[in-house]
Enzyme design. Sequence first.
Site, mmCIF file in Angstrom:
data_model
loop_
_atom_site.group_PDB
_atom_site.id
_atom_site.type_symbol
_atom_site.label_atom_id
_atom_site.label_comp_id
_atom_site.label_asym_id
_atom_site.label_seq_id
_atom_site.Cartn_x
_atom_site.Cartn_y
_atom_site.Cartn_z
ATOM 1 N N CYS A 185 0.856 -1.177 0.000
ATOM 2 C CA CYS A 185 0.000 0.000 0.000
ATOM 3 C C CYS A 185 0.895 1.231 0.000
ATOM 4 O O CYS A 185 1.824 1.339 0.785
ATOM 5 C CB CYS A 185 -0.947 0.079 1.179
ATOM 6 S SG CYS A 185 -2.275 -1.102 1.111
ATOM 7 N N ARG B 18 4.077 -0.784 -4.766
ATOM 8 C CA ARG B 18 3.678 -1.261 -3.441
ATOM 9 C C ARG B 18 2.319 -1.926 -3.433
ATOM 10 O O ARG B 18 1.936 -2.550 -2.431
ATOM 11 C CB ARG B 18 3.660 -0.087 -2.447
ATOM 12 C CG ARG B 18 5.011 0.550 -2.250
ATOM 13 C CD ARG B 18 4.884 1.758 -1.368
ATOM 14 N NE ARG B 18 4.647 1.387 0.007
ATOM 15 C CZ ARG B 18 5.573 1.248 0.934
ATOM 16 N NH1 ARG B 18 6.834 1.426 0.616
ATOM 17 N NH2 ARG B 18 5.272 0.927 2.157
ATOM 18 N N TRP C 28 -2.801 -2.715 -1.738
ATOM 19 C CA TRP C 28 -2.589 -4.160 -1.813
ATOM 20 C C TRP C 28 -3.500 -4.731 -0.729
ATOM 21 O O TRP C 28 -3.263 -4.557 0.460
ATOM 22 C CB TRP C 28 -1.128 -4.526 -1.557
ATOM 23 C CG TRP C 28 -0.860 -5.974 -1.770
ATOM 24 C CD1 TRP C 28 -0.623 -6.606 -2.959
ATOM 25 C CD2 TRP C 28 -0.802 -7.004 -0.755
ATOM 26 N NE1 TRP C 28 -0.439 -7.944 -2.755
ATOM 27 C CE2 TRP C 28 -0.541 -8.226 -1.420
ATOM 28 C CE3 TRP C 28 -0.961 -7.010 0.624
ATOM 29 C CZ2 TRP C 28 -0.422 -9.436 -0.733
ATOM 30 C CZ3 TRP C 28 -0.843 -8.220 1.301
ATOM 31 C CH2 TRP C 28 -0.575 -9.408 0.621
ATOM 32 N N ASN D 83 -1.970 2.076 5.441
ATOM 33 C CA ASN D 83 -1.126 0.936 5.080
ATOM 34 C C ASN D 83 -0.943 0.112 6.346
ATOM 35 O O ASN D 83 -0.500 0.643 7.360
ATOM 36 C CB ASN D 83 0.230 1.455 4.570
ATOM 37 C CG ASN D 83 1.244 0.358 4.370
ATOM 38 O OD1 ASN D 83 0.884 -0.792 4.174
ATOM 39 N ND2 ASN D 83 2.510 0.706 4.430
ATOM 40 N N GLY D 84 -1.323 -1.167 6.304
ATOM 41 C CA GLY D 84 -1.156 -2.018 7.476
ATOM 42 C C GLY D 84 -2.428 -2.795 7.781
ATOM 43 O O GLY D 84 -3.310 -2.918 6.934
ATOM 44 N N GLU E 189 15.560 -19.779 -6.144
ATOM 45 C CA GLU E 189 15.316 -18.416 -6.614
ATOM 46 C C GLU E 189 14.810 -18.428 -8.068
ATOM 47 O O GLU E 189 13.900 -17.675 -8.423
ATOM 48 C CB GLU E 189 16.604 -17.593 -6.478
ATOM 49 C CG GLU E 189 16.635 -16.239 -7.148
ATOM 50 C CD GLU E 189 15.601 -15.238 -6.628
ATOM 51 O OE1 GLU E 189 14.879 -15.553 -5.668
ATOM 52 O OE2 GLU E 189 15.508 -14.152 -7.209
ATOM 53 N N LYS F 223 11.320 -16.887 -9.252
ATOM 54 C CA LYS F 223 11.251 -15.827 -10.269
ATOM 55 C C LYS F 223 10.278 -16.232 -11.374
ATOM 56 O O LYS F 223 9.450 -15.434 -11.801
ATOM 57 C CB LYS F 223 12.623 -15.667 -10.875
ATOM 58 C CG LYS F 223 13.497 -14.527 -10.851
ATOM 59 C CD LYS F 223 13.505 -13.297 -10.121
ATOM 60 C CE LYS F 223 12.682 -13.139 -8.919
ATOM 61 N NZ LYS F 223 13.380 -12.547 -7.789
ATOM 62 N N GLU G 227 6.630 -16.104 -10.085
ATOM 63 C CA GLU G 227 6.032 -14.814 -9.734
ATOM 64 C C GLU G 227 5.781 -13.931 -10.932
ATOM 65 O O GLU G 227 4.821 -13.168 -10.930
ATOM 66 C CB GLU G 227 6.817 -14.084 -8.634
ATOM 67 C CG GLU G 227 8.213 -13.663 -8.954
ATOM 68 C CD GLU G 227 8.935 -13.031 -7.752
ATOM 69 O OE1 GLU G 227 8.286 -12.555 -6.810
ATOM 70 O OE2 GLU G 227 10.171 -13.014 -7.768
ATOM 71 N N HIS H 163 14.231 -38.606 -4.364
ATOM 72 C CA HIS H 163 13.377 -38.861 -3.196
ATOM 73 C C HIS H 163 11.942 -38.420 -3.436
ATOM 74 O O HIS H 163 11.179 -38.278 -2.499
ATOM 75 C CB HIS H 163 13.956 -38.168 -1.962
ATOM 76 C CG HIS H 163 15.296 -38.693 -1.591
ATOM 77 N ND1 HIS H 163 15.478 -39.912 -0.978
ATOM 78 C CD2 HIS H 163 16.531 -38.201 -1.805
ATOM 79 C CE1 HIS H 163 16.767 -40.132 -0.804
ATOM 80 N NE2 HIS H 163 17.429 -39.104 -1.303
ATOM 81 N N LYS I 258 5.663 -5.185 -3.726
ATOM 82 C CA LYS I 258 7.014 -5.154 -3.186
ATOM 83 C C LYS I 258 6.926 -4.645 -1.758
ATOM 84 O O LYS I 258 5.932 -4.036 -1.385
ATOM 85 C CB LYS I 258 7.824 -4.171 -4.035
ATOM 86 C CG LYS I 258 9.271 -4.569 -4.157
ATOM 87 C CD LYS I 258 9.943 -3.769 -5.215
ATOM 88 C CE LYS I 258 11.410 -4.054 -5.184
ATOM 89 N NZ LYS I 258 11.754 -5.403 -5.638
#
Length: 609
Positions: A2, A27, A75, A99-100, A481, A485, A488, A504, A604
């Site tokens: 946010c 954000r 967000w 925001n929060g 990673e 990537k 996402e 396994h 982000k």
Amino acid sequence: MCGIVGVLGREPAAPLLLDALKRLEYRGYDSAGIATLGAGGHVERRRAAGKLRNLEKVLDGDPMIGTAGIGHTRWATHGAPTEANAHPHVAGRVAVVHNGIIENYRALRDELVASGARIESDTDTEIIAHLLNGALDRGLAPEAAVRTVLGKLQGAYALAIVFEGEDDLIAAARVGSPLAIGLAEDGTYLGSDAIALAPFADRLIYLEEGDWALLSRGGVRIFDETGAETRREDTPTPASISLAEKGNYRHFMAKEIHEQPAVLGHTFGNYVDLSEETVRFDEAASIDFRGAQRIAMSACGTAYYAGLIGRYWLEKLARIPVDIDIASEFRYRETPLAPGNPALFISQSGETADTLASLRYCKAGGQTIASIVNVPTSSIARESDVVMPTLAGPEIGVASTKAFTCQLAVLASLAVHAAQARGTLGPDALKAAVRALAETPGYVADALRQEAEIERIARDLSHAKNALYLGRGTSFPLALEGALKLKEISYIHAEGYAAGELKHGPIALIDEEMPVVVVAPHDAVFEKVASNIQEVAARGGRIILITDERGANEAGSDAHETIVMPTVPELVAPIVHAVPVQLLAYHAAVFNGTDVDQPRNLAKSVTVE
Ligand code: HGA
């Protein structure tokens, strides 16, 4: 997550708010909205679900007047990403952006509903507007209303509030979510981060945890968590913030991938002293590497994978045991900590809520708190004993690239420094390590030259429904990673696995349809990975091998495709091999036509739990 902005200026506020929101859209982009004080000091509002361009269209058709206002890019945590749930939330004479998460919002909401309030959204935020409006109705002035209502809220918040008829006032508050105030000749500004404010403000004030503030065009009054009026230092707006432009690149992510040689140069330049052939780590001077029994590390997402690679380096070079955890698990695990050991936290934004909570847990446990952050003014940096900056510059693409390799640069330098302090590497090995660090930006520039070939291979990968990424040693976290990537930004399901774990379980997934990306520089464990490659090839898996020349010669014929990286010292191979991993995901996403810089559901800087 946010983005919040506030403007008290002399020109119409809406275009400035929109401009600042564009810089904050990384954000969150579920919805956006603006409230200004229009004719007669009335609160006016425009909102739109989805990206900021939808709000822009609304504003084009229905412009706003007023030189005071607040804005938000969301967000969603509470309530679907609809227009009704978009901020600002308005109740009577009050508009709020937030925001929060307000953790006690259910109880507060029930009380409000019982007293007759009409709640219009599913958000936790709206109750703040109703509480404030209720306080005004009881005759409180805005300042007293803010003071009273903040006392009722539990959870995390950054708030910006405007009041009907108060054209020279924005109230702001910060608990657990960052807020900066921008000062300039022509007005006073508020924003979730400096990037939002950079073009407007000459000087910035970062609110401290628990602070709240009353902004006016002439300045700002700040109160600390006890309610006492206080002063906070202001600092010049950093010039480097203007870097947050896309330039000639199609996406921020592409720009940020290509910036890596330069920003790695800055980051290594901060720690490596080539003339003395040593690592100069003034930042880490207060970490007692000699006396340390072990290091506890916590981070989230890509930063966690950087930490995993750092563990290999610290354990191997400096012979110091490292415990590493995902911060959202660590913070509730009640791990016993022996006081006096270092604890290391890694976060691009320095605001990651779970990492910050882990930091506080370790602080309470008597650890020396060290952090690797890209934003030196962030909460994590402020609460650390030792801050080791990544000099990556602003990272706007939601998928982290240059911040990741710069985190690796700091971790590799730190491992060499710790080895120096603990006497675990001989002088020649130390010098060789220092030279390897110094040469890494050049190796990364060489790696980028393979982009056309990687793009060609990514076209094939983009058609896959699933993909596996394998690696061993420091390449295992790179496999994790790589899979992250790809997931996402291209929405292709991918799993990262330790190459030795394949048999396994996940080997059952392998068929002709399954691309298997193997990250395998020719290092100490290459022969083992070569056997794993054969196991995949024997079952018809389509191997995309990322290796160096020697690796390509030895295992190349088993691979469907081979991406050849420059031959580099083993220490820095993960930094170099991160490049093809990033480029594969980037180009697969571009082929799939996804929104690379703002992938769905993501944001982000994860400031909520
Ligand atoms: N809880 C609020 C704000 C969300 C947020 O800060 N996300 O990072 C909402 O859901 O609108």
